[in-house]
Design a protein around this motif. Structure first.
Motif, PDB file in Angstrom:
ATOM      1  N   ASN A   1      -5.939 -10.086   4.593  1.00 53.15           N
ATOM      2  CA  ASN A   1      -5.583  -9.078   5.592  1.00 53.15           C
ATOM      3  C   ASN A   1      -4.256  -8.403   5.281  1.00 53.15           C
ATOM      4  N   PHE A   2      -3.208  -9.196   4.992  1.00 49.02           N
ATOM      5  CA  PHE A   2      -1.936  -8.500   4.777  1.00 49.02           C
ATOM      6  C   PHE A   2      -1.880  -7.786   3.434  1.00 49.02           C
ATOM      7  N   LEU A   3      -2.740  -8.165   2.488  1.00 48.69           N
ATOM      8  CA  LEU A   3      -2.793  -7.421   1.225  1.00 48.69           C
ATOM      9  C   LEU A   3      -3.488  -6.063   1.391  1.00 48.69           C
ATOM     10  N   GLN A   4      -4.255  -5.899   2.467  1.00 48.81           N
ATOM     11  CA  GLN A   4      -4.936  -4.627   2.709  1.00 48.81           C
ATOM     12  C   GLN A   4      -4.037  -3.556   3.313  1.00 48.81           C
ATOM     13  N   THR A   5      -2.895  -3.935   3.838  1.00 51.12           N
ATOM     14  CA  THR A   5      -2.023  -2.984   4.522  1.00 51.12           C
ATOM     15  C   THR A   5      -1.732  -1.763   3.648  1.00 51.12           C
ATOM     16  N   SER A   6      -1.919  -0.585   4.207  1.00 54.86           N
ATOM     17  CA  SER A   6      -1.813   0.655   3.442  1.00 54.86           C
ATOM     18  C   SER A   6      -0.418   0.895   2.871  1.00 54.86           C
ATOM     19  N   ASP A   7       0.603   0.313   3.478  1.00 54.87           N
ATOM     20  CA  ASP A   7       1.981   0.513   3.007  1.00 54.87           C
ATOM     21  C   ASP A   7       2.152   0.098   1.550  1.00 54.87           C
ATOM     22  N   HIS A   8       1.458  -0.952   1.123  1.00 54.18           N
ATOM     23  CA  HIS A   8       1.580  -1.406  -0.260  1.00 54.18           C
ATOM     24  C   HIS A   8       1.225  -0.275  -1.226  1.00 54.18           C
ATOM     25  N   PHE A   9       0.210   0.513  -0.869  1.00 52.40           N
ATOM     26  CA  PHE A   9      -0.225   1.616  -1.719  1.00 52.40           C
ATOM     27  C   PHE A   9       0.710   2.823  -1.565  1.00 52.40           C
ATOM     28  N   TYR A  10       1.234   2.995  -0.372  1.00 49.94           N
ATOM     29  CA  TYR A  10       2.185   4.079  -0.093  1.00 49.94           C
ATOM     30  C   TYR A  10       3.427   3.941  -0.970  1.00 49.94           C
ATOM     31  N   TYR A  11       3.879   2.690  -1.170  1.00 51.75           N
ATOM     32  CA  TYR A  11       5.066   2.448  -1.984  1.00 51.75           C
ATOM     33  C   TYR A  11       4.844   2.831  -3.457  1.00 51.75           C
ATOM     34  N   MET A  12       3.581   2.904  -3.876  1.00 49.73           N
ATOM     35  CA  MET A  12       3.264   3.226  -5.273  1.00 49.73           C
ATOM     36  C   MET A  12       3.137   4.730  -5.508  1.00 49.73           C
ATOM     37  N   ALA A  13       3.328   5.536  -4.476  1.00 52.06           N
ATOM     38  CA  ALA A  13       3.133   6.985  -4.592  1.00 52.06           C
ATOM     39  C   ALA A  13       4.147   7.609  -5.554  1.00 52.06           C
ATOM     40  N   THR A  14       3.719   8.653  -6.222  1.00 62.69           N
ATOM     41  CA  THR A  14       4.614   9.418  -7.103  1.00 62.69           C
ATOM     42  C   THR A  14       4.644  10.853  -6.574  1.00 62.69           C
ATOM     43  N   LYS A  15       5.383  11.042  -5.495  1.00 64.77           N
ATOM     44  CA  LYS A  15       5.478  12.353  -4.853  1.00 64.77           C
ATOM     45  C   LYS A  15       6.856  12.956  -5.126  1.00 64.77           C
ATOM     46  N   TRP A  16       6.932  14.268  -5.000  1.00 68.99           N
ATOM     47  CA  TRP A  16       8.177  14.965  -5.286  1.00 68.99           C
ATOM     48  C   TRP A  16       8.577  15.848  -4.114  1.00 68.99           C
ATOM     49  N   LEU A  17       9.738  16.477  -4.232  1.00 65.73           N
ATOM     50  CA  LEU A  17      10.282  17.413  -3.242  1.00 65.73           C
ATOM     51  C   LEU A  17      10.352  16.741  -1.867  1.00 65.73           C
TER      52      LEU A  17
END
Length: 404
Positions: free
Chosen positions: A342-358
């Motif tokens: 359950n806690f590995l499914q939390t979307s934040d883990h994937f959010y931290y891997m984002a490569t966004k700019w500006l």
């Protein structure tokens, strides 16, 4: 008379131990308990406790005419029980007023709707049971993780028995139409949709303390004048935001609590505004149209899509490997392993891997405890790999026991 539908998302993610301090193959306690406790207690002091007390006072002062809605993730409920039980008690006080609605969610604030219907249904059922246990009510309205929505996801939500769902009032989906009305799902038109007015919501959530904003400072009277203005047409004003806006993202020194303290009185005094919960709002008004949303949208970033979580190869690899474990966990049927799952499914883990700019990159950096997206990926994959090994060991042990 316009209806203000005020909704708050309550979510605190579990932080994983940093891989520098995580010994693979030996240490299977993946959570940074000290950090999780510290963060939860800080946010409780700054946001949850003072804001819950304020909302309770506003409900009483306005004799029930002030009303609002929440969705609280199962992960947040776990942290309340573990670290700040007084916060959970204060939410129960709000529930007892009858003026606060608690919505359905995914238990882990997960991306399960993007994995499979089975995973999604499992997560939602788990969350609904948690809400029933804590607050005595079964949710009838639904808010998916980060307002992730499409026609198909809406139909799945309707199939689970929900009557109403929240979504983003994204311009690329609405076109010329206004978010200030009730809409219907394109596949199952019995499902009513409330769409976030992102401009009015973000005026509070993001721009409130920005001294460079041409509308700074924002007062309750000024805000109410916008809500009642003829240039704000419609029947409903859907103001959806993170609950941590109050006291955490916008700290008390900005005047955010004073603003919220004054808002209900100013709104009700206008004689042109009322407050209602999500379900009350959806019941009061008939849908004006069907909302067609064939592609997945969310409330995140400029694109209003899911690239905040699944926009690069790192995120997609982690997501694919995580949900590939589902069948093995189902065979294992072990609550301890389900807890980790359950806690590995939390979307934040994937959010931290984002490569966004500006500007999107700035927002991601603000919420990211890692130095880089690659650090976040390595940390998560180390934990996931260790968990995979432990699941395989447990399955082998179970097979050996069955053979005996």
């Amino acid at each position: 008379m316009k209806t203000i539908c005020l909704y708050f998302q309550v979510h605190q993610p579990w932080r994983l131990k940093k891989y520098r301090f995580f010994n693979m193959g030996k240490d299977h306690n993946y959570l940074d308990d000290m950090l999780n406790r510290s963060i939860m207690q800080k946010v409780a002091r700054q946001c949850y406790l003072p804001m819950n007390a304020l909302l309770l006072k506003l409900i009483k002062e306005n004799k029930g005419r002030f009303r609002c809605s929440f969705s609280i993730t199962g992960i947040a409920l776990e942290q309340f029980r573990t670290f700040t039980p007084e916060v959970l008690d204060s939410f129960k006080e709000l529930a007892a007023t009858g003026c606060v609605e608690f919505l359905g969610e995914t238990y882990s604030h997960s991306l399960a709707a993007l994995a499979s219907k089975e995973d999604f249904v499992d997560q939602v059922k788990l969350h609904s049971a948690a809400i029933k246990k804590e607050f005595g009510t079964k949710p009838t309205a639904f808010r998916n993780t980060e307002l992730i929505y499409s026609d198909e996801i809406g139909a799945m939500v309707a199939d689970m028995g929900f009557k109403t769902m929240l979504a983003e009032g994204a311009r690329h989906v609405l076109g010329w139409k206004s978010p200030n009305y009730v809409y219907a799902n394109a596949i199952d038109q019995k499902l009513r949709l409330l769409l976030r007015n992102y401009k009015l919501s973000d005026d509070i959530a993001f721009r409130f303390s920005n001294q460079g904003w041409d509308q700074y400072p924002l007062t309750a009277d000024k805000y109410v004048s916008w809500l009642t203005d003829e240039n704000t047409p419609g029947e409903v004003l859907n103001l959806f935001m993170d609950y941590e806006t109050f006291g955490e993202h916008q700290n008390a020194n900005t005047g955010i609590f004073d603003f919220m303290r004054a808002l209900p009185k100013a709104a009700l005094a206008s004689g042109r505004l009322e407050f209602a919960t999500v379900s009350e709002t959806a019941k009061k008004y008939q849908p004006v149209a069907v909302l067609h949303c064939p592609h997945v949208m969310s409330w995140a970033d400029e694109e209003r899509d899911v690239t905040a979580w699944l926009g690069n190869e790192l995120q997609n690899e982690a997501f694919t490997k995580l949900y590939a474990m589902k069948e093995k966990l189902a065979k294992l049927k072990n609550s301890d392993y389900d807890y980790v799952w359950n806690f590995l499914q939390t979307s934040d883990h994937f959010y931290y891997m984002a490569t966004k700019w500006l500007s999107d990159g700035d927002v991601h950096s603000y919420f990211n405890p890692y130095d880089s997206s690659y650090d976040a990926f390595i940390n998560y994959m180390n934990v996931l790999s260790d968990f995979q090994i432990e699941v395989e060991k447990a399955l082998e042990a179970k097979k050996a026991k069955t053979r005996k």
